[in-house]
Design a protein around this motif. Structure first.
Motif, PDB file in Angstrom:
ATOM      1  N   MET A 174       0.629  -1.155   0.044  1.00 29.90           N
ATOM      2  CA  MET A 174       0.006  -0.061  -0.093  1.00 29.90           C
ATOM      3  C   MET A 174       0.795   1.447   0.008  1.00 29.90           C
ATOM      4  SD  MET A 174      -2.911   1.018   2.810  1.00 29.90           S
ATOM      5  CE  MET A 174      -4.399   1.692   2.079  1.00 29.90           C
ATOM      6  N   ASN A 175       0.403   2.532  -0.639  1.00 36.85           N
ATOM      7  CA  ASN A 175       1.084   3.639  -0.520  1.00 36.85           C
ATOM      8  C   ASN A 175       0.582   4.106   0.850  1.00 36.85           C
ATOM      9  OD1 ASN A 175       2.427   3.834  -2.967  1.00 36.85           O
ATOM     10  ND2 ASN A 175       0.696   3.836  -4.140  1.00 36.85           N
ATOM     11  N   ILE A 176       1.539   4.726   1.560  1.00 37.88           N
ATOM     12  CA  ILE A 176       1.318   5.220   2.697  1.00 37.88           C
ATOM     13  C   ILE A 176       1.623   6.849   2.824  1.00 37.88           C
ATOM     14  CG2 ILE A 176       2.145   5.303   5.247  1.00 37.88           C
ATOM     15  CD1 ILE A 176       0.731   2.573   4.484  1.00 37.88           C
ATOM     16  N   SER A 177       0.559   7.543   3.595  1.00 37.30           N
ATOM     17  CA  SER A 177       0.798   8.977   4.029  1.00 37.30           C
ATOM     18  C   SER A 177       0.140   8.884   5.161  1.00 37.30           C
ATOM     19  CB  SER A 177       0.267   9.839   2.810  1.00 37.30           C
ATOM     20  OG  SER A 177      -1.145   9.519   2.689  1.00 37.30           O
ATOM     21  N   SER A 178       0.398  10.327   5.951  1.00 37.86           N
ATOM     22  CA  SER A 178      -0.246  10.539   7.135  1.00 37.86           C
ATOM     23  C   SER A 178      -1.567  10.978   7.043  1.00 37.86           C
ATOM     24  CB  SER A 178       0.697  11.461   8.057  1.00 37.86           C
ATOM     25  OG  SER A 178       1.869  10.820   8.114  1.00 37.86           O
ATOM     26  N   ARG A 179      -2.293  10.525   7.931  1.00 35.75           N
ATOM     27  CA  ARG A 179      -3.801  11.230   7.769  1.00 35.75           C
ATOM     28  C   ARG A 179      -4.339  11.979   9.127  1.00 35.75           C
ATOM     29  NH1 ARG A 179      -5.668   7.633   3.843  1.00 35.75           N
ATOM     30  NH2 ARG A 179      -3.705   6.960   2.647  1.00 35.75           N
ATOM     31  N   LEU A 180      -5.292  12.807   8.868  1.00 34.84           N
ATOM     32  CA  LEU A 180      -5.950  13.418  10.066  1.00 34.84           C
ATOM     33  C   LEU A 180      -6.969  12.508  10.440  1.00 34.84           C
ATOM     34  CD1 LEU A 180      -5.363  16.191  11.613  1.00 34.84           C
ATOM     35  CD2 LEU A 180      -7.672  16.862  10.708  1.00 34.84           C
ATOM     36  N   VAL A 181      -6.891  12.093  11.828  1.00 34.57           N
ATOM     37  CA  VAL A 181      -8.048  11.249  12.515  1.00 34.57           C
ATOM     38  C   VAL A 181      -8.693  12.291  13.634  1.00 34.57           C
ATOM     39  CG1 VAL A 181      -7.238   9.067  11.894  1.00 34.57           C
ATOM     40  CG2 VAL A 181      -6.510  10.097  13.971  1.00 34.57           C
ATOM     41  N   VAL A 182      -9.959  12.124  13.755  1.00 37.51           N
ATOM     42  CA  VAL A 182     -10.718  12.780  14.670  1.00 37.51           C
ATOM     43  C   VAL A 182     -11.559  11.943  15.372  1.00 37.51           C
ATOM     44  CG1 VAL A 182     -12.544  14.787  14.872  1.00 37.51           C
ATOM     45  CG2 VAL A 182     -10.770  14.737  12.915  1.00 37.51           C
ATOM     46  N   ASN A 183     -11.495  11.966  16.708  1.00 37.76           N
ATOM     47  CA  ASN A 183     -12.523  11.335  17.782  1.00 37.76           C
ATOM     48  C   ASN A 183     -13.940  11.565  17.370  1.00 37.76           C
ATOM     49  OD1 ASN A 183     -14.100  11.651  20.453  1.00 37.76           O
ATOM     50  ND2 ASN A 183     -12.741   9.991  20.983  1.00 37.76           N
TER      51      ASN A 183
END
Ligand code: AMP
Length: 208
Positions: A174-183
């Motif tokens: 998989m190509n990987i990048s950083s994600r913004l996650v939210v509760n």
């Protein structure tokens, strides 16, 4: 107050300019002070700089409202309990299998060393390959060299680490990048603040 959990190291470094464009600049330097909660130029935003694998846990339990983590970590955590509204397109790399450059392509049962146990299991199962997954916490590249595993599953950026250890990349998982996650609860309770930050980040990303 918004608390954002950010993965230490490469992701934190690459997230800083992005956060700065959204008006969030840490006042405390995590390299110099031993504070775990960093104040920022915005009175209503704190950062916690933690181990990558802990980011989804902090956000899932609401200890942080938002988080920045690699897709590799989110996949392994099983991040169904989080919203993942933005691909920040930072800390890009590939999740790959790799083996010794002279190793044959194994057809039968294989041993795989990785810290991505669930992801590797899913990947090989999906290909109908019987794989014994050996959990390691670091220096995965060593495993094929000392006969611990036939191959590894790890992040590859330039490929220099593999090359330096006589390994070669084999299959892209998989190509990987950083994600913004939210509760999920924070998304409702602090909607205005979170939506406006998402909006700012989205605009910044669009202009990059
Ligand atoms: P490279 O030698 O540039 O291919 O980098 C490979 C090493 O850096 C491996 O040990 C990876 O686990 C690590 N690495 C590469 N990209 C990332 C990333 N985006 N986030 C965290 N670790 C990474």
């Amino acid at each position: 107050m918004l608390t954002i959990a950010v993965s230490k190291g490469r992701i934190y470094e690459e997230a800083l300019p992005l956060l700065a464009e959204a008006g969030i600049v840490p006042v405390d330097d995590p390299e110099k002070c031993r504070k775990l909660i960093l104040r920022t130029s915005r009175d209503d935003v704190h950062l916690v700089i933690i181990r990558a694998t802990d980011v989804p846990t902090f956000v899932e339990y609401g200890a942080a409202d938002m988080g920045i983590a690699g897709k590799d970590v989110l996949l392994e955590h099983g991040a169904e309990s989080l919203y993942e509204p933005l691909d920040l397109k930072i800390a890009c790399c590939k999740l790959m299998t790799a083996a010794h450059k002279d190793a044959p392509i194994h057809r039968g049962r294989i041993r795989v060393a990785t810290k991505y146990v669930k992801t590797a299991h899913r990947y090989f199962a999906g290909k109908g390959i019987q794989a014994e997954i050996i959990k390691l916490y670091g220096s995965m590249e060593l495993a094929p060299l000392v006969g611990l595993a036939d191959c590894i599953v790890d992040l590859v950026d330039t490929g220099n680490t593999l090359k330096a250890n006589d390994l070669e990349p084999r299959e892209l998982i998989m190509n990987i990048s950083s994600r913004l996650v939210v509760n999920k609860a924070a998304m409702k309770m602090k909607n205005q603040a979170i939506a406006s930050l998402l909006d700012q980040l989205e605009k910044t990303l669009a202009n990059r």
